[in-house]
Write a protein that holds these residues in place. Structure first.
Motif, PDB file in Angstrom:
ATOM      1  N   LEU A  12       0.837  -1.216   0.000  1.00  0.00           N
ATOM      2  CA  LEU A  12       0.000   0.000   0.000  1.00  0.00           C
ATOM      3  C   LEU A  12       0.867   1.259   0.000  1.00  0.00           C
ATOM      4  CD1 LEU A  12      -2.829  -0.762   2.624  1.00  0.00           C
ATOM      5  CD2 LEU A  12      -3.125  -0.469   0.145  1.00  0.00           C
ATOM      6  N   GLY A  13       2.040   1.140   0.627  1.00  0.00           N
ATOM      7  CA  GLY A  13       2.935   2.299   0.734  1.00  0.00           C
ATOM      8  C   GLY A  13       3.254   2.911  -0.620  1.00  0.00           C
ATOM      9  N   GLY A  14       3.280   2.084  -1.647  1.00  0.00           N
ATOM     10  CA  GLY A  14       3.580   2.596  -2.989  1.00  0.00           C
ATOM     11  C   GLY A  14       2.368   3.218  -3.666  1.00  0.00           C
ATOM     12  N   MET A  15       1.223   3.191  -3.007  1.00  0.00           N
ATOM     13  CA  MET A  15      -0.011   3.662  -3.658  1.00  0.00           C
ATOM     14  C   MET A  15      -0.598   4.890  -2.981  1.00  0.00           C
ATOM     15  SD  MET A  15      -1.868   0.037  -4.330  1.00  0.00           S
ATOM     16  CE  MET A  15      -0.958  -1.248  -5.193  1.00  0.00           C
ATOM     17  N   VAL A  16       0.029   5.300  -1.888  1.00  0.00           N
ATOM     18  CA  VAL A  16      -0.487   6.435  -1.118  1.00  0.00           C
ATOM     19  C   VAL A  16       0.590   7.512  -1.113  1.00  0.00           C
ATOM     20  CG1 VAL A  16      -1.434   7.125   1.119  1.00  0.00           C
ATOM     21  CG2 VAL A  16      -1.727   4.802   0.328  1.00  0.00           C
ATOM     22  N   GLN A  17       0.170   8.755  -1.266  1.00  0.00           N
ATOM     23  CA  GLN A  17       1.157   9.847  -1.400  1.00  0.00           C
ATOM     24  C   GLN A  17       1.892  10.151  -0.093  1.00  0.00           C
ATOM     25  OE1 GLN A  17       1.719  10.611  -4.392  1.00  0.00           O
ATOM     26  NE2 GLN A  17      -0.092   9.473  -5.082  1.00  0.00           N
ATOM     27  N   ARG A  18       1.252   9.852   1.046  1.00  0.00           N
ATOM     28  CA  ARG A  18       1.922  10.192   2.318  1.00  0.00           C
ATOM     29  C   ARG A  18       2.275   8.923   3.097  1.00  0.00           C
ATOM     30  NH1 ARG A  18      -3.544  11.402   5.530  1.00  0.00           N
ATOM     31  NH2 ARG A  18      -4.897  11.055   3.750  1.00  0.00           N
ATOM     32  N   PRO A  19       3.121   9.067   4.114  1.00  0.00           N
ATOM     33  CA  PRO A  19       3.454   7.865   4.898  1.00  0.00           C
ATOM     34  C   PRO A  19       2.193   7.261   5.521  1.00  0.00           C
ATOM     35  CG  PRO A  19       4.847   9.745   5.526  1.00  0.00           C
ATOM     36  CD  PRO A  19       3.804  10.280   4.590  1.00  0.00           C
ATOM     37  N   LEU A  20       2.127   5.932   5.560  1.00  0.00           N
ATOM     38  CA  LEU A  20       0.935   5.287   6.133  1.00  0.00           C
ATOM     39  C   LEU A  20       0.720   5.718   7.581  1.00  0.00           C
ATOM     40  CD1 LEU A  20       0.990   1.586   4.843  1.00  0.00           C
ATOM     41  CD2 LEU A  20      -0.002   3.601   3.776  1.00  0.00           C
ATOM     42  N   ALA A  21       1.828   6.028   8.278  1.00  0.00           N
ATOM     43  CA  ALA A  21       1.712   6.439   9.683  1.00  0.00           C
ATOM     44  C   ALA A  21       0.920   7.737   9.826  1.00  0.00           C
ATOM     45  CB  ALA A  21       3.101   6.611  10.283  1.00  0.00           C
ATOM     46  N   ASP A  22       0.799   8.507   8.750  1.00  0.00           N
ATOM     47  CA  ASP A  22       0.050   9.770   8.825  1.00  0.00           C
ATOM     48  C   ASP A  22      -1.438   9.582   8.523  1.00  0.00           C
ATOM     49  OD1 ASP A  22       2.429  10.884   9.369  1.00  0.00           O
ATOM     50  OD2 ASP A  22       2.690  11.913   7.441  1.00  0.00           O
ATOM     51  N   ILE A  23      -1.821   8.377   8.144  1.00  0.00           N
ATOM     52  CA  ILE A  23      -3.243   8.133   7.847  1.00  0.00           C
ATOM     53  C   ILE A  23      -3.960   7.798   9.147  1.00  0.00           C
ATOM     54  CG2 ILE A  23      -4.823   6.580   6.626  1.00  0.00           C
ATOM     55  CD1 ILE A  23      -2.726   6.277   4.470  1.00  0.00           C
ATOM     56  N   GLU A  24      -5.169   8.341   9.302  1.00  0.00           N
ATOM     57  CA  GLU A  24      -5.960   8.042  10.512  1.00  0.00           C
ATOM     58  C   GLU A  24      -6.053   6.518  10.697  1.00  0.00           C
ATOM     59  OE1 GLU A  24      -8.695  10.348  12.091  1.00  0.00           O
ATOM     60  OE2 GLU A  24      -6.925  11.598  11.721  1.00  0.00           O
ATOM     61  N   PRO A  25      -5.775   6.003  11.886  1.00  0.00           N
ATOM     62  CA  PRO A  25      -5.771   4.539  12.065  1.00  0.00           C
ATOM     63  C   PRO A  25      -7.054   3.818  11.598  1.00  0.00           C
ATOM     64  CG  PRO A  25      -4.731   5.588  13.935  1.00  0.00           C
ATOM     65  CD  PRO A  25      -5.273   6.702  13.085  1.00  0.00           C
ATOM     66  N   PRO A  26      -8.261   4.358  11.818  1.00  0.00           N
ATOM     67  CA  PRO A  26      -9.430   3.620  11.312  1.00  0.00           C
ATOM     68  C   PRO A  26      -9.468   3.564   9.776  1.00  0.00           C
ATOM     69  CG  PRO A  26     -10.067   5.228  12.977  1.00  0.00           C
ATOM     70  CD  PRO A  26      -8.653   5.536  12.617  1.00  0.00           C
ATOM     71  N   VAL A  27      -9.005   4.637   9.137  1.00  0.00           N
ATOM     72  CA  VAL A  27      -8.976   4.655   7.668  1.00  0.00           C
ATOM     73  C   VAL A  27      -7.939   3.638   7.174  1.00  0.00           C
ATOM     74  CG1 VAL A  27      -8.486   6.091   5.634  1.00  0.00           C
ATOM     75  CG2 VAL A  27      -9.729   7.062   7.602  1.00  0.00           C
ATOM     76  N   LEU A  28      -6.800   3.617   7.844  1.00  0.00           N
ATOM     77  CA  LEU A  28      -5.765   2.647   7.479  1.00  0.00           C
ATOM     78  C   LEU A  28      -6.287   1.219   7.672  1.00  0.00           C
ATOM     79  CD1 LEU A  28      -2.871   2.069   6.603  1.00  0.00           C
ATOM     80  CD2 LEU A  28      -2.135   2.388   8.980  1.00  0.00           C
ATOM     81  N   ALA A  29      -7.055   1.006   8.737  1.00  0.00           N
ATOM     82  CA  ALA A  29      -7.622  -0.336   8.970  1.00  0.00           C
ATOM     83  C   ALA A  29      -8.527  -0.738   7.804  1.00  0.00           C
ATOM     84  CB  ALA A  29      -8.398  -0.355  10.287  1.00  0.00           C
ATOM     85  N   LEU A  30      -9.329   0.203   7.310  1.00  0.00           N
ATOM     86  CA  LEU A  30     -10.204  -0.122   6.178  1.00  0.00           C
ATOM     87  C   LEU A  30      -9.387  -0.401   4.915  1.00  0.00           C
ATOM     88  CD1 LEU A  30     -12.970   2.422   7.077  1.00  0.00           C
ATOM     89  CD2 LEU A  30     -13.432   0.010   6.559  1.00  0.00           C
ATOM     90  N   LEU A  31      -8.308   0.350   4.723  1.00  0.00           N
ATOM     91  CA  LEU A  31      -7.447   0.074   3.562  1.00  0.00           C
ATOM     92  C   LEU A  31      -6.859  -1.330   3.653  1.00  0.00           C
ATOM     93  CD1 LEU A  31      -5.458   3.441   3.165  1.00  0.00           C
ATOM     94  CD2 LEU A  31      -7.172   2.492   1.602  1.00  0.00           C
ATOM     95  N   ARG A  32      -6.413  -1.691   4.844  1.00  0.00           N
ATOM     96  CA  ARG A  32      -5.818  -3.031   5.019  1.00  0.00           C
ATOM     97  C   ARG A  32      -6.861  -4.123   4.769  1.00  0.00           C
ATOM     98  NH1 ARG A  32      -2.794  -0.973  10.537  1.00  0.00           N
ATOM     99  NH2 ARG A  32      -0.694  -0.714   9.691  1.00  0.00           N
ATOM    100  N   VAL A  33      -8.056  -3.879   5.254  1.00  0.00           N
ATOM    101  CA  VAL A  33      -9.138  -4.849   5.082  1.00  0.00           C
ATOM    102  C   VAL A  33      -9.508  -4.976   3.599  1.00  0.00           C
ATOM    103  CG1 VAL A  33     -11.645  -4.919   5.458  1.00  0.00           C
ATOM    104  CG2 VAL A  33     -10.078  -4.787   7.406  1.00  0.00           C
ATOM    105  N   GLY A  34      -9.554  -3.836   2.910  1.00  0.00           N
ATOM    106  CA  GLY A  34      -9.842  -3.865   1.469  1.00  0.00           C
ATOM    107  C   GLY A  34      -8.742  -4.602   0.721  1.00  0.00           C
ATOM    108  N   ALA A  35      -7.496  -4.314   1.062  1.00  0.00           N
ATOM    109  CA  ALA A  35      -6.365  -4.951   0.374  1.00  0.00           C
ATOM    110  C   ALA A  35      -6.357  -6.458   0.628  1.00  0.00           C
ATOM    111  CB  ALA A  35      -5.056  -4.327   0.847  1.00  0.00           C
TER     112      ALA A  35
END
Ligand SMILES: C[S@@+](CC[C@H](N)C(=O)[O-])C[C@H]1O[C@@H](n2cnc3c(N)ncnc32)[C@H](O)[C@@H]1O
Length: 443
Positions: free
Chosen positions: A75-98
Motif C-alpha cells: 500500500l505504501g507505494g499507492m499512497v502519497q503520504r506515509p501510512l503512519a500519517d493516515i488516521e488509524p481507522p482509515v488505514l484499517a479499512l485500507l488493510r481490510v480492502g487490500a
C-alpha cells in the motif's frame, strides 16, 4: 507465489457490515494493541454479526493481520503520504480492502464498494471514504503489488533480522510464507495404538510421528473422541520433546512448566509417574481441566520450579521453559507489532535458573529434555552450552529417526531446531511451529 491457500473465496460476499467489523478488529489489534480474540469482544460491529457474516468478518481480519506488514509495504507505494500519517481507522479499512483483493480474491466491485460504504458507517473513518475508494481501485488494478513485497515484510524489521539470523534465510522465508496461512490443527492421540484408524475417523492426515493433522479447527469439540479425551490439540513440533525423552513408562518424571498440559498429558499417557509443576494458579486450572477430560493421572503441583524439589530424586525432567515464543507467532501474528525485543533479555536468566533447579531434582544418569518455542540461540543453544560448561550435564545428542520426519531439523551439535521448510510438498510436518529441543544427562 505464496497465497494463503486456505482462505475460502467469497466473490459476492455480503455487505458493508462485515467489512466494518473486520476493520474494527484490525484497528483494535494494530492501533490499540488488542489481540484478535479480545478485539472480537470489543468491536460493536463484530458483535452484532452472526453466522456466515461473522465468519467472513473474522476471516478478513485474520487475513489482514497475518499479512499486515506486506500489505502495508504494498500500500505504501499507492499512497502519497506515509501510512503512519493516515488516521488509524482509515488505514484499517485500507488493510481490510487490500486483504480481500490480494489474499482472498474477493471481486473488485464487492471488495471496494462494501469497504468504502463501511467507512460511511464508522464516524471516526467517515472522512476517509474518498481516499479508500481511490487507493483500493488502484490496489485492484495492481493485483501483483502484494506478491512483489518481500516475504519477511510480514514482520517488523527487528524480528525479520532475528529470525533470519537464527534460522537462515531460506527457513525464515518459509516461516514468513507459512504465517499467511491459517494454521492447520494437529492432534496428539492419548493411545498411539490405532493412529491410522483415528486419522480415518477424524478425516485427518497421519504424520510420520503419529500426529493427526486436520485442515482446520471447525467443529473440533463435536469430533469423535473429544468428549472422552482420546486426543488433544498440539502442534506436531510441540509433541517432540516428550517423544525425545524416550520410554518413560514407570519412571518418576517431573514436567516443570506444565500448563496448559499438552506435554504433561503425553507423559502421563506414556505411563510416567508424573508431577506436573506449574507456577500460575490460573493456568494450572486449565491443566486440571485437560487432565480431567483425558482421564490421565498426574500429581498437580502449583509451585515455582526454581525452588520446588521432589521428595525423591527423579529419573527424568521435562523443562518446556517460558520463552519469547517467537516460534509460534503465526498463531497470534498481530502480537508481534507491539512487542519490544528488549523484553526478551529476561528469559535466559529464568531458563538457566530452571535448568540448575532440574539438576538438583535428577538422580545421576537421569535425563533432562529442555525445550523452548523460539529459535533464539540465547534461549536455546546458549542456555544448554552454559549448563554443560557448568559441569552438571552432558549432552545426549539425538540420533536420526528419533523424531520421525524431523531428521532435517537436527543441528550439528545433535539438538533439534524444528522450522518450516521451503519445500513442503512431500514433508507436511515441516509446516510446524519452531521449537529448539536438547537432551542432557545428569552427570
Ligand atoms: C511454554 S509454557 C508450557 C507449555 C506446556 N509445557 C504445554 O506443553 O502445554 C510455560 C509455562 O511455564 C510456566 N512457568 C513459568 N515460570 C515458571 C516457574 N518458575 N515455575 C513453574 N512454572 C513456570 C508458565 O506459567 C507457563 O504456563
Amino acid at each position: 507465489m505464496a497465497r494463503a491457500s486456505n482462505y475460502r473465496a467469497r466473490p459476492e460476499a455480503a455487505g458493508w457490515q462485515s467489512r466494518l467489523a473486520a476493520a474494527q478488529l484490525v484497528w483494535a489489534a494494530m492501533a490499540r494493541g488488542e489481540d484478535l480474540e479480545t478485539a472480537m469482544g470489543s468491536s460493536p460491529a463484530f458483535r452484532s454479526l452472526s453466522g456466515a457474516d461473522r465468519g467472513f468478518a473474522r476471516a478478513i481480519a485474520s487475513a489482514a493481520l497475518r499479512a499486515v506488514g506486506r500489505i502495508d509495504w504494498a500500500l505504501g507505494g499507492m499512497v502519497q503520504r506515509p501510512l503512519a500519517d493516515i488516521e488509524p481507522p482509515v488505514l484499517a479499512l485500507l488493510r481490510v480492502g487490500a486483504a480481500q483483493l490480494w489474499l482472498m480474491k474477493v471481486a473488485e466491485h464487492a471488495a471496494v464498494s462494501a469497504t468504502v460504504e463501511a467507512a460511511a458507517h464508522w464516524d471516526i473513518a467517515r472522512r476517509g471514504g474518498g481516499l479508500i475508494n481511490a487507493v483500493l481501485r488502484r490496489a485492484a488494478r495492481e493485483a501483483e503489488a502484494f506478491d512483489g513485497s518481500p516475504a519477511e515484510a510480514v514482520w517488523p524489521d527487528w524480528l525479520a533480522a532475528k529470525l533470519k539470523s537464527a534460522l537462515g534465510v531460506d527457513r525464515a522465508q518459509a516461516m514468513a510464507l507459512l504465517q499467511l496461512e491459517e494454521p492447520t490443527i494437529d492432534l496428539t492421540l492419548r493411545d498411539a495404538d490405532d493412529a491410522s484408524g483415528w486419522a480415518e475417523k477424524l478425516g485427518g492426515e497421519l504424520l510420520p510421528n503419529g500426529t493427526i493433522r486436520l485442515g482446520d479447527g471447525a467443529g473440533l469439540v463435536d469430533l469423535p473422541g473429544y468428549a472422552e479425551g482420546a486426543w488433544w490439540v498440539q502442534d506436531v513440533a510441540a509433541s517432540l520433546p516428550v517423544t525425545l525423552l524416550g520410554d518413560v513408562r514407570g519412571l518418576a518424571v517431573a514436567d516443570l512448566c506444565a500448563a496448559p498440559g499438552g506435554k504433561a498429558m503425553q507423559l502421563a499417557a506414556r505411563g510416567a509417574r508424573l508431577s506436573a509443576v506449574e507456577m500460575s494458579a490460573q493456568r494450572i486450572e486449565r491443566l486440571r481441566e485437560n487432565a480431567t477430560r483425558t482421564g490421565l493421572s498426574m500429581e498437580l503441583v502449583q509451585a515455582d520450579a526454581r525452588t520446588w524439589r521432589p521428595p525423591v530424586l527423579l529419573d527424568a525432567v521435562l523443562l518446556d521453559a517460558p520463552c519469547s515464543a517467537l516460534g509460534v507467532i503465526r498463531r497470534h501474528p498481530e502480537g508481534v507489532w507491539r512487542r519490544d525485543p528488549k523484553d526478551f533479555a529476561r528469559y535466559p536468566t529464568v531458563q538457566r535458573a530452571l535448568v540448575d533447579a532440574a539438576a538438583e531434582m535428577l538422580r545421576r544418569g537421569g535425563t533432562l529434555v529442555y525445550s523452548v518455542c523460539t529459535p533464539s540461540p540465547e534461549e536455546g543453544r546458549d542456555v544448554v552450552e552454559a549448563a554443560i560448561a557448568g559441569g552438571a550435564w552432558k549432552r545426549l545428542p539425538f540420533a536420526a529417526g528419533e523424531a520421525p520426519g524431523f531428521d532435517h531439523s537436527l543441528t550439528p551439535e545433535g539438538d533439534l531446531l524444528t522450522a518450516p521448510a521451503a519445500s513442503t510438498a512431500d514433508a507436511p510436518q515441516t509446516q510446524c511451529d519452531v521449537f529448539f529441543i536438547a537432551r542432557l544427562e545428569r552427570i
